[in-house]
Design an enzyme around this catalytic site. Sequence first.
Site, PDB file in Angstrom:
ATOM      1  N   GLY A  12      68.138 -25.501  44.571  1.00 12.93           N
ATOM      2  CA  GLY A  12      66.796 -26.020  43.573  1.00 12.93           C
ATOM      3  C   GLY A  12      66.886 -27.353  43.405  1.00 12.93           C
ATOM      4  O   GLY A  12      66.766 -27.841  42.234  1.00 12.93           O
ATOM      5  N   GLY A  43      67.988 -30.065  39.111  1.00 12.57           N
ATOM      6  CA  GLY A  43      68.646 -30.417  40.459  1.00 12.57           C
ATOM      7  C   GLY A  43      68.350 -31.529  40.922  1.00 12.57           C
ATOM      8  O   GLY A  43      69.229 -32.115  41.768  1.00 12.57           O
ATOM      9  N   TYR A 102      65.248 -13.628  31.200  1.00 11.58           N
ATOM     10  CA  TYR A 102      65.846 -14.702  31.621  1.00 11.58           C
ATOM     11  C   TYR A 102      67.578 -14.757  30.980  1.00 11.58           C
ATOM     12  O   TYR A 102      68.404 -14.976  31.635  1.00 11.58           O
ATOM     13  CB  TYR A 102      65.076 -16.009  30.931  1.00 11.58           C
ATOM     14  CG  TYR A 102      65.697 -17.455  31.267  1.00 11.58           C
ATOM     15  CD1 TYR A 102      65.533 -17.941  32.605  1.00 11.58           C
ATOM     16  CD2 TYR A 102      66.298 -18.207  30.470  1.00 11.58           C
ATOM     17  CE1 TYR A 102      65.992 -18.947  33.048  1.00 11.58           C
ATOM     18  CE2 TYR A 102      66.890 -19.532  30.829  1.00 11.58           C
ATOM     19  CZ  TYR A 102      66.869 -19.960  32.095  1.00 11.58           C
ATOM     20  OH  TYR A 102      67.255 -21.121  32.480  1.00 11.58           O
TER      21      TYR A 102
END
Length: 310
Positions: A33, A39, A187
């Site tokens: 990512g 990232g 999440y």
Amino acid sequence: MPLPDELQFMANALKPQKNTNARMDGKICIITGATSGVGYQAAKRLAQAGADIVLVCRNPQKGETVRQELTDAFGVNVSVVLADFTRLDEVRRAANEILEHYPRIDVLINNAGVHRTHRTLTEAGFETVFCVNHLAAFLLTRLLLDRILASAPAQILYVNSEGHRFGGLDLDDLDWAKRRYKGLQGYGAAKTAQLLTIWELNDLLAGTGVTVNAMHPGAVRTQIGMDNGWLYRTYQRFILGPFLQKPEVSGEAIYYLLAAPEMQNVSGKFYNKTNEETPMPHAMDRALGKRVWAVSEELTGLPHLPLKEE
């Protein structure tokens, strides 16, 4: 008045962050990512310090743009490995490509993640957030683990989240077929599963010269969740956005955790950026962690790797 343990993360977020000028010249760093947000900033910081970078991403155009940028700016070796983390077969293909081209892996950063406000399923039937945030990272790490062990000293870092505090992990309903899906808990479930398996992996790595840690990258502006509907995007941009920090702080924190001399033998810890922190009790349940480990192996098709206490 001191905050209770469950709210200590709020105070930790305001603490000064640590940094380091230590170099990482020639280190082979794989980061998932890596084309935007946290990232991208981590990859940029590592490249600035001389590390060679393997960008694992799903968009070839974005990957090539970042590859060219980092190569031109820092003169390091940067390559792109494509993989869509909603597809575990692509994770396997990416791992094979990495193993084929890199005889050594010094650093693996599991950063790729998504957030959904509504329940969605992958082609294989996994709840998308659980697949991308946990199963794909679990699979990639396991597939690369022998190479990482052979490269010791080496490091594995998971970009986790304070979102694990939302809970939501139910091993009897990982795809949320029996419950109303709530984005924050979806999440939280994935991040909790990730943390639980990290503690098991840390035990397995004891004495090998390979460390594994997890970190919350801070409340920063990224593109995560921006592929949800217009209402969420509006909230993220105009209500929450002004209070968020630039993702550069996350890149600097990741760099500290990997490069600082005092971090080289630290393993099995969770950090709020660069400050050590205790996760929520549900994410420290070692009996549950062993069950999550076994379920994750089953769902990803991995052979069973006996844990330390089995």
